[in-house]
Design a protein around this motif. Structure first.
Motif, PDB file in Angstrom:
ATOM      1  N   TRP A  50      -2.004  10.644  -3.694  1.00  0.00           N
ATOM      2  CA  TRP A  50      -2.045   9.195  -3.479  1.00  0.00           C
ATOM      3  C   TRP A  50      -0.861   8.546  -4.186  1.00  0.00           C
ATOM      4  O   TRP A  50      -0.246   9.140  -5.067  1.00  0.00           O
ATOM      5  CB  TRP A  50      -3.359   8.586  -3.954  1.00  0.00           C
ATOM      6  CG  TRP A  50      -3.706   8.759  -5.415  1.00  0.00           C
ATOM      7  CD1 TRP A  50      -3.453   7.892  -6.439  1.00  0.00           C
ATOM      8  CD2 TRP A  50      -4.385   9.883  -6.009  1.00  0.00           C
ATOM      9  NE1 TRP A  50      -3.927   8.386  -7.627  1.00  0.00           N
ATOM     10  CE2 TRP A  50      -4.516   9.610  -7.398  1.00  0.00           C
ATOM     11  CE3 TRP A  50      -4.904  11.094  -5.523  1.00  0.00           C
ATOM     12  CZ2 TRP A  50      -5.118  10.495  -8.292  1.00  0.00           C
ATOM     13  CZ3 TRP A  50      -5.502  11.981  -6.413  1.00  0.00           C
ATOM     14  CH2 TRP A  50      -5.605  11.669  -7.780  1.00  0.00           C
ATOM     15  N   GLY A  51      -0.553   7.337  -3.755  1.00  0.00           N
ATOM     16  CA  GLY A  51       0.578   6.614  -4.333  1.00  0.00           C
ATOM     17  C   GLY A  51       1.610   6.254  -3.275  1.00  0.00           C
ATOM     18  O   GLY A  51       1.273   5.954  -2.128  1.00  0.00           O
ATOM     19  N   GLN A  53       4.177   6.520  -0.473  1.00  0.00           N
ATOM     20  CA  GLN A  53       4.288   7.459   0.637  1.00  0.00           C
ATOM     21  C   GLN A  53       5.687   7.520   1.233  1.00  0.00           C
ATOM     22  O   GLN A  53       6.044   8.498   1.868  1.00  0.00           O
ATOM     23  CB  GLN A  53       3.267   7.059   1.715  1.00  0.00           C
ATOM     24  CG  GLN A  53       3.397   7.775   3.040  1.00  0.00           C
ATOM     25  CD  GLN A  53       3.001   9.256   2.973  1.00  0.00           C
ATOM     26  OE1 GLN A  53       2.910   9.838   1.893  1.00  0.00           O
ATOM     27  NE2 GLN A  53       2.800   9.860   4.110  1.00  0.00           N
ATOM     28  N   LEU A  58       3.839  12.685  -0.806  1.00  0.00           N
ATOM     29  CA  LEU A  58       2.419  12.942  -0.578  1.00  0.00           C
ATOM     30  C   LEU A  58       2.195  13.984   0.509  1.00  0.00           C
ATOM     31  O   LEU A  58       1.124  14.590   0.565  1.00  0.00           O
ATOM     32  CB  LEU A  58       1.700  11.643  -0.205  1.00  0.00           C
ATOM     33  CG  LEU A  58       1.859  10.464  -1.165  1.00  0.00           C
ATOM     34  CD1 LEU A  58       0.956   9.321  -0.736  1.00  0.00           C
ATOM     35  CD2 LEU A  58       1.564  10.867  -2.599  1.00  0.00           C
ATOM     36  N   MET A  74       1.805   2.823   1.527  1.00  0.00           N
ATOM     37  CA  MET A  74       1.286   3.410   0.301  1.00  0.00           C
ATOM     38  C   MET A  74      -0.120   3.923   0.576  1.00  0.00           C
ATOM     39  O   MET A  74      -0.826   3.389   1.432  1.00  0.00           O
ATOM     40  CB  MET A  74       1.246   2.370  -0.818  1.00  0.00           C
ATOM     41  CG  MET A  74       2.595   1.841  -1.219  1.00  0.00           C
ATOM     42  SD  MET A  74       2.468   0.604  -2.528  1.00  0.00           S
ATOM     43  CE  MET A  74       4.146  -0.037  -2.509  1.00  0.00           C
ATOM     44  N   HIS A 416      -0.588   4.286  -7.385  1.00  0.00           N
ATOM     45  CA  HIS A 416      -0.692   5.682  -7.810  1.00  0.00           C
ATOM     46  C   HIS A 416      -1.846   5.947  -8.776  1.00  0.00           C
ATOM     47  O   HIS A 416      -1.989   7.062  -9.273  1.00  0.00           O
ATOM     48  CB  HIS A 416       0.623   6.154  -8.424  1.00  0.00           C
ATOM     49  CG  HIS A 416       1.205   5.203  -9.434  1.00  0.00           C
ATOM     50  ND1 HIS A 416       2.028   4.157  -9.080  1.00  0.00           N
ATOM     51  CD2 HIS A 416       1.091   5.139 -10.768  1.00  0.00           C
ATOM     52  CE1 HIS A 416       2.393   3.494 -10.156  1.00  0.00           C
ATOM     53  NE2 HIS A 416       1.831   4.064 -11.200  1.00  0.00           N
ATOM     54  N   HIS A 446       3.574   8.480  -7.818  1.00  0.00           N
ATOM     55  CA  HIS A 446       2.502   9.116  -7.066  1.00  0.00           C
ATOM     56  C   HIS A 446       1.765  10.100  -7.970  1.00  0.00           C
ATOM     57  O   HIS A 446       2.249  10.458  -9.048  1.00  0.00           O
ATOM     58  CB  HIS A 446       3.022   9.814  -5.820  1.00  0.00           C
ATOM     59  CG  HIS A 446       3.795  11.077  -6.087  1.00  0.00           C
ATOM     60  ND1 HIS A 446       5.035  11.094  -6.699  1.00  0.00           N
ATOM     61  CD2 HIS A 446       3.497  12.381  -5.847  1.00  0.00           C
ATOM     62  CE1 HIS A 446       5.460  12.344  -6.797  1.00  0.00           C
ATOM     63  NE2 HIS A 446       4.543  13.144  -6.292  1.00  0.00           N
TER      64      HIS A 446
END
Length: 455
Positions: A50-51, A53, A58, A74, A416, A446
């Motif tokens: 996650w975080g 992109q 990711l 994101m 993130h 991230h």
């Protein structure tokens, strides 16, 4: 000194040209992990990401159409990466806008990566023919990183023992004791001579070193820790070897020089058996087998010494007096302007400057202060719950408890923290990861989590 966000991390432009976007989206799928809609083996470990992109770190896209739709978004919630059924991810690391995954696969591949590759930190990745290659600066799918092998090296030899990512370099150590370094070497962080004006974009150079060239007899490297632009190696006998950027003393060699020579760190850790190193930027913490903490590097925010007129740069490792009285230390973490400790009772302490977990009104403390156990899941119905490990990135922190739950707090500009929003989080808050968290890798924008399934 700790450098500003803009200097330590070069964000790509939000809008790509048509040609550049097409080059990224039409990445050669023959080199990437094959995704499968089938459920993976429940015994296999899972990876959630996650975080931010946009960099591709990711690695969540499953096809070209979805990539076009989601490329600049994101991801605010932990999202499972769908690796193929014959792939077991055994380790993860997160750099500044890129990720690397150590895997076990039947085809002999042992390392994959996704995200920014502007300095070839994910190896030599090109699209097209050898005569007319197209350099890929962004890798949106987890793609094989081919480590150069000798004729007699087997798949077992090339399995990853440990690895770590810095701002724009990656260091991998395989089971046969070979150190592979790739990416930016402007400060010698790859453990080789610095070449003036070296072009790292599209570089096919993956530097290879034998641990026997570094370690003493009957010793071996058990872990590697990359700071922003320096690298540290920890051996089984507790020795620390370093190279790279040393302007804040983070190489611990007793000077502030920058060097590609991998040499033994000095100071008060020389006669100690160090068991862990922690660094996400320029401040370093080290833990010995007695549960004592040592530190060196940047101390601009009092991370290493809270006394008046204390040095803001420490080039020789020293025992930290400010951690005395907390008990035996079990785990450590060091961010850009703050530090963390975990003692044997499962209690978490933070200090320095930033979002420390005490609320919006406390942004600096010169001594370690305890975060209350209920913040990490302890309550009347689960009074045995305690924190088992801690970690952090440059701007955010995390802790895993005995139930396998992940709690995070800190800056959240890129989502993130995995809490469903971009607001800063001032207290530890449980992140909804659908699995028991084993390890967390903290990038600058991230986060990755390696998990086991609940059942």
């Amino acid at each position: 000194m700790f450098r500003s966000f803009k200097r330590i991390y070069r964000l790509p432009e939000r809008q790509y040209t048509t040609k550049a976007k097409r080059s990224v989206l039409m990445q050669d799928k023959s080199k990437v992990l094959t995704y499968s809609p089938k459920a993976s083996d429940p015994k296999q470990r899972r990876v959630y990401a996650w975080g931010f992109q946009e960099t591709g770190a990711l690695g969540l896209q499953t096809n070209i159409r979805k990539a076009k739709e989601r490329y600049t978004e994101m991801v605010h919630h932990p999202t499972r990466m769908q690796f193929s059924v014959n792939t077991d991810v055994i380790d993860i690391t997160a750099g500044y806008g890129f990720s690397a995954f150590a895997v076990q696969r039947s085809d002999g591949q042992t390392l994959f990566g996704s995200g920014l590759n502007t300095d070839s930190q994910l190896g030599f990745q090109v699209k097209g023919s050898l005569k007319e290659p197209s350099k890929l600066d962004v890798i949106i799918y987890p793609t094989a990183i081919n480590l150069p092998r000798l004729e007699n090296e087997t798949d077992a030899d090339m399995q990853v023992r440990c690895m770590s990512a810095g701002r724009a370099h990656l260091v991998v150590i395989t089971q046969n004791g070979t150190i592979f370094t790739m990416g930016n070497n402007s400060y010698g962080q790859c453990g080789r001579a610095i070449i003036e004006n070296e072009d790292y974009r599209g570089s096919a150079l993956i530097h290879r070193i034998s641990e026997k060239e570094i370690c003493r007899a009957n010793d071996e490297i058990i872990s590697v820790e990359c700071g922003q632009d320096h690298t540290m190696f920890l051996t089984k006998l507790g020795c620390v070897y370093t190279c790279g950027w040393g302007a804040d003393g983070q190489t611990g060699k007793g000077h502030y020089d920058t060097s590609g020579e991998i040499e033994l760190a000095k100071g008060e850790i020389v006669d100690q058996r160090i068991t862990k190193l922690a660094c996400s930027s320029d401040c370093v913490l080290a833990l010995n087998d007695k549960g004592e903490v040592f530190g060196w590097g940047n101390s601009e925010y009092g991370q290493l010494d809270s006394s008046e007129n204390a040095d803001t740069q420490v080039n020789t490792p020293r025992a930290l007096s400010l951690t005395k009285g907390i008990g035996k230390i079990k785990d450590i973490a060091a961010g850009g302007s703050f530090c963390m400790l975990l003692n044997e009772d499962g209690l978490v302490y933070t200090w320095g400057y930033g979002i420390l977990g005490f609320g919006p009104r406390v942004e600096q403390t010169s001594k370690p202060q305890q975060l209350l156990p209920p913040l990490f899941g302890r309550n009347d119905f689960s009074d045995k719950t305690h924190v088992t490990s801690i970690g952090c990135g440059v701007f955010h922190m995390g802790a895993i408890n005995s139930d396998g739950d992940l709690f995070m707090w800190g800056k959240n500009r890129f989502g993130h923290l995995g809490l469903g929003h971009k607001k800063d989080q001032f207290f530890p808050f449980k992140t909804a990861v659908n699995g028991k968290v084993i390890k967390v890798a903290f990038g600058v924008d991230h986060t990755l989590a390696l998990c086991r399934p609940f059942i």
